[in-house]
Design a protein around this motif. Structure first.
Motif, PDB file in Angstrom:
ATOM      1  N   PRO A  38       4.813  15.377  67.693  1.00 20.55           N
ATOM      2  CA  PRO A  38       4.041  14.953  68.478  1.00 20.55           C
ATOM      3  C   PRO A  38       2.663  15.545  68.777  1.00 20.55           C
ATOM      4  CG  PRO A  38       5.838  15.850  69.555  1.00 20.55           C
ATOM      5  CD  PRO A  38       6.032  15.956  67.918  1.00 20.55           C
ATOM      6  N   SER A  39       1.715  15.155  69.307  1.00 18.03           N
ATOM      7  CA  SER A  39       0.381  15.392  69.853  1.00 18.03           C
ATOM      8  C   SER A  39       0.758  15.889  71.062  1.00 18.03           C
ATOM      9  CB  SER A  39      -0.554  14.506  69.876  1.00 18.03           C
ATOM     10  OG  SER A  39      -1.946  15.075  70.221  1.00 18.03           O
ATOM     11  N   TYR A  78       1.751  13.331  64.165  1.00 12.14           N
ATOM     12  CA  TYR A  78       0.875  13.853  63.049  1.00 12.14           C
ATOM     13  C   TYR A  78       2.028  14.349  62.031  1.00 12.14           C
ATOM     14  CZ  TYR A  78      -3.487  14.856  65.456  1.00 12.14           C
ATOM     15  OH  TYR A  78      -4.517  14.662  66.398  1.00 12.14           O
ATOM     16  N   ILE A  79       1.643  13.844  60.870  1.00 13.66           N
ATOM     17  CA  ILE A  79       2.569  14.135  59.555  1.00 13.66           C
ATOM     18  C   ILE A  79       1.878  15.378  59.138  1.00 13.66           C
ATOM     19  CG2 ILE A  79       3.454  13.045  57.473  1.00 13.66           C
ATOM     20  CD1 ILE A  79       2.767  10.311  58.551  1.00 13.66           C
ATOM     21  N   ASN A 139     -11.122  18.795  56.050  1.00 11.05           N
ATOM     22  CA  ASN A 139      -9.874  18.262  56.359  1.00 11.05           C
ATOM     23  C   ASN A 139      -9.400  18.654  57.721  1.00 11.05           C
ATOM     24  OD1 ASN A 139      -9.584  16.939  53.876  1.00 11.05           O
ATOM     25  ND2 ASN A 139      -8.863  18.962  52.727  1.00 11.05           N
ATOM     26  N   PRO A 140      -8.320  17.847  58.290  1.00 14.31           N
ATOM     27  CA  PRO A 140      -7.869  18.406  59.499  1.00 14.31           C
ATOM     28  C   PRO A 140      -6.915  19.573  59.342  1.00 14.31           C
ATOM     29  CG  PRO A 140      -6.994  16.118  58.855  1.00 14.31           C
ATOM     30  CD  PRO A 140      -8.027  16.665  58.077  1.00 14.31           C
ATOM     31  N   PHE A 141      -6.758  20.291  60.426  1.00 16.44           N
ATOM     32  CA  PHE A 141      -5.743  21.467  60.212  1.00 16.44           C
ATOM     33  C   PHE A 141      -5.303  21.594  61.687  1.00 16.44           C
ATOM     34  CE2 PHE A 141      -5.912  26.197  59.761  1.00 16.44           C
ATOM     35  CZ  PHE A 141      -4.772  26.268  58.661  1.00 16.44           C
ATOM     36  N   ALA A 142      -3.908  21.393  61.714  1.00 13.69           N
ATOM     37  CA  ALA A 142      -3.111  21.390  62.754  1.00 13.69           C
ATOM     38  C   ALA A 142      -2.724  22.778  63.398  1.00 13.69           C
ATOM     39  CB  ALA A 142      -1.821  20.507  62.828  1.00 13.69           C
ATOM     40  N   ILE A 143      -3.031  23.001  64.835  1.00  9.14           N
ATOM     41  CA  ILE A 143      -2.415  24.122  65.380  1.00  9.14           C
ATOM     42  C   ILE A 143      -1.071  23.568  66.331  1.00  9.14           C
ATOM     43  CG2 ILE A 143      -2.881  25.958  67.119  1.00  9.14           C
ATOM     44  CD1 ILE A 143      -5.959  25.464  66.425  1.00  9.14           C
ATOM     45  N   VAL A 144      -0.217  24.050  65.780  1.00 14.17           N
ATOM     46  CA  VAL A 144       1.309  23.665  66.234  1.00 14.17           C
ATOM     47  C   VAL A 144       1.978  24.905  67.027  1.00 14.17           C
ATOM     48  CG1 VAL A 144       3.510  22.775  65.681  1.00 14.17           C
ATOM     49  CG2 VAL A 144       1.551  22.354  64.389  1.00 14.17           C
ATOM     50  N   LEU A 145       2.268  24.394  68.416  1.00 11.32           N
ATOM     51  CA  LEU A 145       2.959  25.554  69.226  1.00 11.32           C
ATOM     52  C   LEU A 145       4.291  24.746  69.562  1.00 11.32           C
ATOM     53  CD1 LEU A 145       2.900  28.118  70.885  1.00 11.32           C
ATOM     54  CD2 LEU A 145       1.914  26.634  72.746  1.00 11.32           C
ATOM     55  N   ASP A 146       5.329  25.671  69.053  1.00 11.03           N
ATOM     56  CA  ASP A 146       6.654  25.115  69.522  1.00 11.03           C
ATOM     57  C   ASP A 146       6.856  23.624  69.367  1.00 11.03           C
ATOM     58  OD1 ASP A 146       7.419  27.611  70.356  1.00 11.03           O
ATOM     59  OD2 ASP A 146       7.020  27.505  72.512  1.00 11.03           O
ATOM     60  N   GLY A 147       6.568  23.222  68.231  1.00  9.66           N
ATOM     61  CA  GLY A 147       7.077  21.805  67.666  1.00  9.66           C
ATOM     62  C   GLY A 147       5.960  20.697  68.334  1.00  9.66           C
ATOM     63  N   GLU A 148       4.853  21.277  68.736  1.00  7.10           N
ATOM     64  CA  GLU A 148       3.970  19.965  69.493  1.00  7.10           C
ATOM     65  C   GLU A 148       2.561  20.440  68.771  1.00  7.10           C
ATOM     66  OE1 GLU A 148       5.222  18.335  73.428  1.00  7.10           O
ATOM     67  OE2 GLU A 148       4.588  20.327  73.727  1.00  7.10           O
ATOM     68  N   PRO A 185      -1.385  22.171  57.361  1.00  6.95           N
ATOM     69  CA  PRO A 185      -1.973  21.101  56.802  1.00  6.95           C
ATOM     70  C   PRO A 185      -1.695  19.791  57.348  1.00  6.95           C
ATOM     71  CG  PRO A 185      -1.401  22.790  55.003  1.00  6.95           C
ATOM     72  CD  PRO A 185      -0.638  22.974  56.346  1.00  6.95           C
ATOM     73  N   VAL A 186      -2.603  18.936  57.659  1.00 11.10           N
ATOM     74  CA  VAL A 186      -2.480  17.573  58.167  1.00 11.10           C
ATOM     75  C   VAL A 186      -2.507  16.844  56.945  1.00 11.10           C
ATOM     76  CG1 VAL A 186      -2.929  15.595  59.566  1.00 11.10           C
ATOM     77  CG2 VAL A 186      -3.345  17.993  60.453  1.00 11.10           C
ATOM     78  N   VAL A 187      -1.333  15.968  57.065  1.00  8.28           N
ATOM     79  CA  VAL A 187      -1.186  14.921  55.729  1.00  8.28           C
ATOM     80  C   VAL A 187      -1.435  13.621  56.471  1.00  8.28           C
ATOM     81  CG1 VAL A 187       0.308  13.298  54.272  1.00  8.28           C
ATOM     82  CG2 VAL A 187       0.673  15.796  54.901  1.00  8.28           C
ATOM     83  N   ASN A 188      -1.374  13.145  57.425  1.00  5.33           N
ATOM     84  CA  ASN A 188      -1.624  11.826  58.122  1.00  5.33           C
ATOM     85  C   ASN A 188      -1.491  11.865  59.540  1.00  5.33           C
ATOM     86  OD1 ASN A 188      -2.779   9.411  58.072  1.00  5.33           O
ATOM     87  ND2 ASN A 188      -1.354   8.387  56.450  1.00  5.33           N
ATOM     88  N   ARG A 189      -1.925  10.751  60.238  1.00  2.00           N
ATOM     89  CA  ARG A 189      -1.505  10.534  61.567  1.00  2.00           C
ATOM     90  C   ARG A 189      -0.846   9.051  61.815  1.00  2.00           C
ATOM     91  NH1 ARG A 189      -6.673  12.027  65.483  1.00  2.00           N
ATOM     92  NH2 ARG A 189      -5.360  10.756  66.536  1.00  2.00           N
TER      93      ARG A 189
END
Length: 543
Positions: free
Chosen positions: A251-252, A260-261, A310-319, A231-235
């Motif tokens: 980081p993006s 992204y937080i 709401n935004p939803f982050a897809i994270v790969l290896d810390g990015e 889940p994305v809290v903020n940018r």
């Protein structure tokens, strides 16, 4: 009397012909290799007759060139992941006791420690008991009877750590899982006969013949491919922003300077993926399509249904590779990952995700690239060594035992052909130490014939006829031949079981060479002598 049954003669020659037939492709190595690669790619090929065997002796790293890596598994990473994943469970457990323990706050701590502060210290004992109830038995033989969590109290804080038994079990499980995932990733690429072995408690040796460079190998296995949906809290554009407890700033990938937080606890992880394939998005750009297992699909669907807009982050290896806004309920557990990928990058990412995420990162302690020129030099040196050994043995046997020495030389040539035939059948990898094993076998192969011929000489001195002398020579030398070769074979077996890498390569060729040497000395040479004797019928013989 000196005779061999017809069925035995037929069986001996069939074994010899089969061995030489399977060894034949190695005389046309490049041609057969191209044929095999073409067939593996699903394309027709007529460069090699389909009725002939196409099994090859695989060339090891020192003969073919390739990449060599020694990696150390960072098992500490798994402890931190366990603590991050445990926090939502602890939080939900303590929330049900809020009227008794007051507020619940996650505190800053070491990555492998979970610290939770409660507002009412009077409820500490009840809170500790509730958290301890979350512990599970350690799933290992060495940790039988122990729990995976240790819960203690420091002031108004509950401190949760992994027990020593669980750490040991986790380390073992992590290294084994890393070993298997590395093997799957390399197999996905289609490399031939890689060597992937565990060394020590937390190190893995990876050798891939034929690969261009160590950096190329690192690109295949060096990425942990830790995929999470958070889940994305903020940018923010502030790199030094301090996130609250239970959150993280990442980081993006596509937007330099953008961060992204996120909630640290993932909704779904890559461990719940069952498939990933390279594809294209609606704009024709390279992407990766994925599909979750039933558990992941349910969690993914429930979250998207409850968080539309709401935004939803897809994270790969810390990015953060993508942070789309949820437009609607995504049922079925499938989706697509978009980003600024090239076709090659999307293909590699699909391979990494499909093979599974490494449970922990890798530190590369040693990396080497062995060029094909060096491998060609090693092959040439091995050829010269074999030719010199061959020539020396052939000349010695011919001069020492005359016609019988020539029979032994024919059997020696057959012996080497059988060695390569067996290596091809089992798909063994030939290394430089393996060539040393073959050279040693060439020298040892005539030992059995020497024992037989010397025994025949002794029998001829007792005035027995030539047929009887030959028969007794083979019969009475048999026990010495078997005893000598069994002891050497046991040594080769021990080297194979306890050794690794080059030592195992040496033991394989030595062990196979012993088997073929005994066969050619006892059966092939004897058959040649019998066939000659039946035709010539000599009154006397000289050995």
């Amino acid at each position: 009397m000196l005779q061999i049954d017809t069925w035995k003669r037929v069986l001996i020659w069939l074994i010899v012909l089969a061995g030489l037939l399977f060894a034949t492709p190695n005389a046309f190595y490049s041609r057969v290799e191209v044929h095999n690669d073409t067939i593996d790619a699903g394309m027709p090929d007529t460069s090699w007759p389909s009725f002939l065997p196409s099994n090859l002796v695989n060339l090891g790293l020192d003969l073919r060139g390739g990449a060599h890596l020694l990696a150390e598994v960072k098992t500490q990473d798994v402890y931190a992941q366990r603590m991050r994943g445990l926090w939502p469970e602890v939080r939900n457990t303590l929330r049900d006791m809020r009227d008794q323990i007051g507020t619940i706050r996650l505190q800053e701590s070491a990555p492998d420690v979970l610290r939770v502060r409660i507002g009412n210290p009077d409820g500490m004992s009840a809170a500790v008991a509730a958290v301890r109830a979350l512990a599970r038995p350690v799933t290992s033989l060495t940790g039988a009877g122990a729990n995976d969590l240790e819960v203690s109290v420091e002031g108004d804080e509950i401190v949760v750590t992994l027990s020593e038994a669980e750490r040991a079990a986790t380390d073992e499980r992590t290294v084994r899982q890393s070993l298997e995932i590395i093997r799957r990733r390399i197999d996905e690429v289609g490399t031939r006969e890689p060597t992937i072995q565990r060394q020590g408690s937390d190190r893995i040796l990876i050798q891939v013949p034929g690969l261009g460079s160590a950096s190329e190998l690192k690109a295949i296995i060096g990425t942990t491919a830790q995929l999470t949906f958070q889940p994305v809290v903020n940018r923010t554009t502030n790199e030094n922003y301090a996130p609250a407890a239970g959150q993280e700033i990442l980081p993006s990938l596509d937007e330099p300077g953008q961060f992204y937080i996120l909630e640290a606890a993932a909704v779904v992880t890559g461990e719940e993926l069952v498939d990933a394939q390279p594809s294209f998005d609606q704009n024709g750009r390279p992407a990766v399509s994925f599909r979750f297992n039933p558990s992941g699909a349910r969690k993914f669907g429930d979250y998207t249904a409850a968080n539309i807009g709401n935004p939803f982050a897809i994270v790969l290896d810390g990015e953060v590779i993508s942070a789309p806004v949820i437009q609607s309920h995504i049922a079925g557990g499938s989706g697509i990952i978009t980003g600024n990928f090239t076709v090659e990058e999307s293909t590699n990412l699909a391979v990494l995700l499909r093979a599974g995420a490494l449970p922990a990162g890798l530190d590369f302690l040693e990396e080497r690239t062995i060029g094909p020129e060096l491998g060609a030099d090693s092959i040439q040196a091995g050829k010269i060594a074999c030719i010199v050994a061959f020539a020396g043995v052939l000349i010695f046997m011919a001069l020492s035992y005359g016609l019988f020495g020539i029979f032994a030389n024919i059997a020696l040539l057959i012996n080497v052909g059988l060695i390569f035939g067996l290596l091809s059948i089992i798909g063994a990898t030939l290394t430089l130490p393996g060539i040393a094993g073959i050279v040693l076998t060439i020298g040892m192969a005539v030992d059995a014939n020497v024992l037989v011929f010397e025994r025949i000489r002794e029998e001829l001195k007792t005035a027995k006829g030539p047929a009887r002398a030959i028969d007794l020579g083979y019969e009475r030398a048999l026990s010495a031949i078997v005893d000598a070769n069994i002891t050497t074979f046991i040594i080769a077996l021990i080297l194979f079981v306890l050794g690794s890498g080059p030592v195992r390569g040496f033991s394989v060729t030595l062990g196979i060479g012993i088997i073929t040497s005994v066969f050619t000395a006892i059966w092939v040479t004897r058959l040649l002598v019998v066939m000659w004797f039946e035709r010539a019928r000599p009154k006397t013989i000289e050995v």
